[in-house]
Structure formats: C-alpha cells, structure tokens
Motif scaffolding. Sequence first.
Motif, mmCIF file in Angstrom:
data_model
loop_
_atom_site.group_PDB
_atom_site.id
_atom_site.type_symbol
_atom_site.label_atom_id
_atom_site.label_comp_id
_atom_site.label_asym_id
_atom_site.label_seq_id
_atom_site.Cartn_x
_atom_site.Cartn_y
_atom_site.Cartn_z
ATOM 1 N N GLU A 185 0.819 -1.208 0.000
ATOM 2 C CA GLU A 185 0.000 0.000 0.000
ATOM 3 C C GLU A 185 0.855 1.261 0.000
ATOM 4 O O GLU A 185 0.548 2.241 -0.684
ATOM 5 C CB GLU A 185 -0.934 -0.030 1.214
ATOM 6 C CG GLU A 185 -2.025 1.015 1.159
ATOM 7 C CD GLU A 185 -3.066 0.793 2.246
ATOM 8 O OE1 GLU A 185 -4.177 1.351 2.123
ATOM 9 O OE2 GLU A 185 -2.780 0.058 3.214
ATOM 10 N N ARG A 228 -2.332 -10.222 0.378
ATOM 11 C CA ARG A 228 -2.793 -8.845 0.218
ATOM 12 C C ARG A 228 -2.884 -8.513 -1.258
ATOM 13 O O ARG A 228 -2.021 -8.887 -2.040
ATOM 14 C CB ARG A 228 -1.824 -7.868 0.890
ATOM 15 C CG ARG A 228 -1.836 -7.915 2.407
ATOM 16 C CD ARG A 228 -0.602 -7.236 2.951
ATOM 17 N NE ARG A 228 0.592 -8.020 2.651
ATOM 18 C CZ ARG A 228 1.751 -7.497 2.241
ATOM 19 N NH1 ARG A 228 1.859 -6.214 2.050
ATOM 20 N NH2 ARG A 228 2.786 -8.277 2.012
ATOM 21 N N TYR A 260 -4.752 -5.240 -4.032
ATOM 22 C CA TYR A 260 -5.402 -3.938 -4.083
ATOM 23 C C TYR A 260 -6.182 -3.783 -5.388
ATOM 24 O O TYR A 260 -6.191 -2.726 -6.006
ATOM 25 C CB TYR A 260 -4.348 -2.831 -3.916
ATOM 26 C CG TYR A 260 -3.557 -3.000 -2.634
ATOM 27 C CD1 TYR A 260 -4.066 -2.594 -1.418
ATOM 28 C CD2 TYR A 260 -2.320 -3.654 -2.653
ATOM 29 C CE1 TYR A 260 -3.370 -2.790 -0.235
ATOM 30 C CE2 TYR A 260 -1.616 -3.858 -1.473
ATOM 31 C CZ TYR A 260 -2.143 -3.421 -0.271
ATOM 32 O OH TYR A 260 -1.459 -3.629 0.900
ATOM 33 N N GLN A 299 -8.457 -0.829 -6.007
ATOM 34 C CA GLN A 299 -7.894 0.447 -6.414
ATOM 35 C C GLN A 299 -7.609 0.491 -7.919
ATOM 36 O O GLN A 299 -7.024 1.446 -8.412
ATOM 37 C CB GLN A 299 -6.610 0.731 -5.629
ATOM 38 C CG GLN A 299 -6.855 0.925 -4.138
ATOM 39 C CD GLN A 299 -5.590 1.288 -3.380
ATOM 40 O OE1 GLN A 299 -4.581 1.684 -3.965
ATOM 41 N NE2 GLN A 299 -5.630 1.164 -2.062
#
Length: 284
Positions: free
Chosen positions: A99, A122, A124, A127
């Motif tokens: 991140e 993880r 993202y 986004q």
Amino acid sequence: MHVDGLVFRIKEMADALALPVYFARGGRPWSIGYFTRKKNAIQTGIDTAAVRSGRPLPEAFGIGIDERVVEYPWLFDRLRRDGVPLGRMLDAGSTLNHEYILGRDPLRKADLTIMTLAPEKRCYWYQGYSYVFGDFRKTRFEDSAFDTIISISTLEHVGLDNTMLYTDDPAKSETNKHGFADAMREFRRIMAPGGRCLITVPYGRYENFEWFQVFDRAMIQALIDAFAPSSHELEFFGYDKRGWRRATEADVANATAFDPHSGRGRLDDRAGCARAIACIELIR
C-alpha cells in the motif's frame, strides 16, 4: 477486509509497537520491529529522492536494511523522470504490491498489472490494479502489451526453487540458473517498441542459495543480451557496516549475500540480504 489482510494489519501494528525493542537490541535485520524500520526508511528514501542518477547516496544510508531501501527509491527516480510516459505497466514479481508503494505517485492509479506465481494474502484490486498469476518465461500477454516493465529483485529466483516462499507447486522447484534469460526474452516480446524495462538483481561473486542466486558480470551481460535493448544504463550499489553507497562494478565484483532463512553468509555488518545490487534500465 479479507481475514488474512486483517491478520497482516494486526501484525503490522504489533511490529510498529516493537520498534523501541528493535533499536534496543541493536537493530538486527528481520528481528521484531524491522518491518517498520525498513518501511519508514524506504518511504523517506522515496520522498526525499535519496537515490538519484549519478549522485552519491546520503551518508550512513540504510544501515542494517536490505536492498529494498535502495531499489525502491532508484525505481521512483526513474519513473518520475520528466517527459517519460509510464503507459501500460507490468510489475513482474509483485514487488510493488504494498500500500505504501502503490499509494505514491506516479504509481497511484497507474495502468498497472501485477504478476507473480501465486495469489498473495494482500491485493489492491479495488484500487484498479490487475493481478495475473503465472510464469514470466511464458506469459499469455500479447506482443507489445506493455510500455513499462518493472522487475525488482525477482529474476534471481526465476528457474530456482520457488516452493520455499512463493508457491506450493512442486514443478516450481527447479535448478535452472539461466531461467532469467528466458524471462528477459519474454519481457522483450511483450514490451512495446521504445518501452522501458527496469530491473534490479543482487550482484557480486556468484553464489546459488537454491531459492535465489547472486548475479556476476557474465550473468548481467547474459540478461542484457537476452533482452537485446536499443540502449541501456547500468548502476551498482554496495553495502557494508557504514550503509549503502553508490559503487563501481569493480568495487562490488566480490560482494556476498546473507540468506535470512538459512543464516548462510552472516557477517557482523547487519546486512539484510544482498551486499551489492545491479540496477538496469533497458530501452526496447
């Protein structure tokens, strides 16, 4: 939030709280508190442009921190160069999948695809980033699919035993020290003419740790030859107990590495892993 993501957040907070313990114990790499110390140093290195082409690094830079403290700021310096469009981007190795890295310009909201062997805890995607899983040596991307390809400290694993950390697929336990060359040929195929390939690898005296290897000069040349660039730039950085520094190739020709998993190569310099890296920009 995914359960694994929540667990990671909790571990991250616990590590931050342990930062005083990390310093009290002498700042040993990979001990409790190290993740927070490393993250803070990387963010500072990026935001202050600590690694700039042709300029020396700050004094005592990155003492006790592995090569990421140089690689990320070096990468951002290259990506932020005026007038160089990023276009369609590929992160070959998922090294950008943090991140605090993705949240910094110019990666924020970039047209970025992240590729690695297997799903990570993880991601993202929410986004706008895309995730693809597979082998860099034979991808499903079309010819000239990307304008920028980034591979940070990843090629040293290609063709070796990736079952230790990255996948449980037994077919990925290999002993092919030249696997990186096949990946570079594939990078060339999927890169648009005039595009940029940004690569870093550990450098020095050749050594094979089974799950990664240290590149020597002949391997760097083989890497470049496999991509066959129209032009390229090559930089070296070395580490000792005084921290990271810009170096010549001769300075780091015999550099060694420390394997944090086996303890092999440990010295009293608090090296996190590689004691030298080669950073390469190749133009298609």
